[in-house]
Each structure stands twice: as C-alpha cells, then as structure tokens.
Write a protein that holds these residues in place. Structure first.
Motif, PDB file in Angstrom:
ATOM      1  N   UNK A  56       0.824  -1.211   0.000  1.00 44.82           N
ATOM      2  CA  UNK A  56       0.000   0.000   0.000  1.00 44.82           C
ATOM      3  C   UNK A  56       0.856   1.259   0.000  1.00 44.82           C
ATOM      4  N   UNK A  57       1.957   1.223   0.720  1.00 42.41           N
ATOM      5  CA  UNK A  57       2.835   2.391   0.826  1.00 42.41           C
ATOM      6  C   UNK A  57       3.481   2.745  -0.517  1.00 42.41           C
ATOM      7  N   UNK A  58       3.505   1.803  -1.462  1.00 39.22           N
ATOM      8  CA  UNK A  58       4.118   2.045  -2.766  1.00 39.22           C
ATOM      9  C   UNK A  58       3.204   2.814  -3.716  1.00 39.22           C
ATOM     10  N   UNK A  59       1.899   2.856  -3.429  1.00 38.00           N
ATOM     11  CA  UNK A  59       0.949   3.551  -4.299  1.00 38.00           C
ATOM     12  C   UNK A  59       1.098   5.051  -4.075  1.00 38.00           C
ATOM     13  N   UNK A  60       1.414   5.777  -5.151  1.00 39.68           N
ATOM     14  CA  UNK A  60       1.606   7.225  -5.029  1.00 39.68           C
ATOM     15  C   UNK A  60       0.547   8.026  -5.781  1.00 39.68           C
ATOM     16  N   UNK A  61      -0.294   7.366  -6.560  1.00 36.94           N
ATOM     17  CA  UNK A  61      -1.330   8.102  -7.264  1.00 36.94           C
ATOM     18  C   UNK A  61      -2.012   7.277  -8.326  1.00 36.94           C
ATOM     19  N   UNK A  62      -2.870   7.967  -9.055  1.00 32.10           N
ATOM     20  CA  UNK A  62      -3.619   7.376 -10.149  1.00 32.10           C
ATOM     21  C   UNK A  62      -3.492   8.316 -11.332  1.00 32.10           C
ATOM     22  N   UNK A  63      -3.331   7.760 -12.508  1.00 33.64           N
ATOM     23  CA  UNK A  63      -3.239   8.566 -13.715  1.00 33.64           C
ATOM     24  C   UNK A  63      -4.200   8.080 -14.772  1.00 33.64           C
ATOM     25  N   UNK A  64      -4.548   8.963 -15.694  1.00 35.91           N
ATOM     26  CA  UNK A  64      -5.437   8.638 -16.805  1.00 35.91           C
ATOM     27  C   UNK A  64      -4.738   9.063 -18.087  1.00 35.91           C
ATOM     28  N   UNK A  65      -4.816   8.206 -19.113  1.00 36.09           N
ATOM     29  CA  UNK A  65      -4.197   8.528 -20.408  1.00 36.09           C
ATOM     30  C   UNK A  65      -5.270   8.487 -21.486  1.00 36.09           C
ATOM     31  N   UNK A  66      -5.363   9.565 -22.244  1.00 30.17           N
ATOM     32  CA  UNK A  66      -6.239   9.584 -23.418  1.00 30.17           C
ATOM     33  C   UNK A  66      -5.773  10.673 -24.363  1.00 30.17           C
TER      34      UNK A  66
END
Length: 108
Positions: free
Chosen positions: A92-102
């Motif tokens: 869990x500590x490794x998750x730094x964010x969420x991104x979207x590509x389009x």
C-alpha cells in the motif's frame, strides 16, 4: 480502510495546468474501489486508460481499467484486487497516485 480524492490536472512542460476531474478512492484490505470523473476536455471522444502509479525502481504505471469519453466527459467505476497484478506485487505504501491517459496525453 483508507479513503481519499485525487484531482486530475493537465501538465504542460512539467507545469500543472487546469483541473479536468477527480478520482474518489476507497481502499480496504486488498480491494481498491475507484470512481473516476473527467470533464472539460473539449470534444474529445474515445478510450481512456486508467493507471495505478506505483513507486519502486522508478515510477511505474500499472494499467487497471479503461473507460470511454464522449464530448470531453466520462465517468467510470473500477474495482481491483491488489493481488490481481501477478508479477507487479506492491505494498500500500508504494501507491503514489492514479493517472489517466487519453488522446496521447497523461493526466495525474
């Protein structure tokens, strides 16, 4: 349980631009639920790929889902199991964010 909202921004030459939406995340044990809202992208229509951004040996984007945008807007709900990434195990500590590509661009 961990709940948070991540806002999505445009970036041009490394400079944060306008807000184009948000991702509401609810993380419980090994399940992550996301509600994604994107708007204000003009008349863009087409697929959008969602990535979980994980740190490790550099920043890695793990694809977790896809949704469609129409007239520059889109909404999606994604539920993932942390153990569903096979060789891409992380804490869990490794998750730094969420991104979207389009549209050939990345938004985070």
């Amino acid at each position: 349980m961990k709940r948070f909202i991540t806002y999505l921004f445009t970036y041009e030459n490394g400079i944060k631009g306008k807000n184009i939406g948000f991702i509401r995340t609810d993380q419980r044990d090994d399940t992550i639920d996301m509600e994604i809202h994107v708007q204000g992208m003009g008349r863009y229509q087409g697929p959008a790929q969602v990535y979980l951004l994980v740190k490790g040996d550099g920043l890695q984007g793990i694809p977790i889902g896809e949704f469609s945008l129409g007239q520059g807007r889109g909404t999606a709900r994604i539920r993932i199991q942390k153990d569903s990434f096979g060789e891409n195990a992380f804490d869990d500590a490794d998750i730094v964010g969420v991104g979207v590509r389009f549209g050939g661009q990345y938004y985070a």
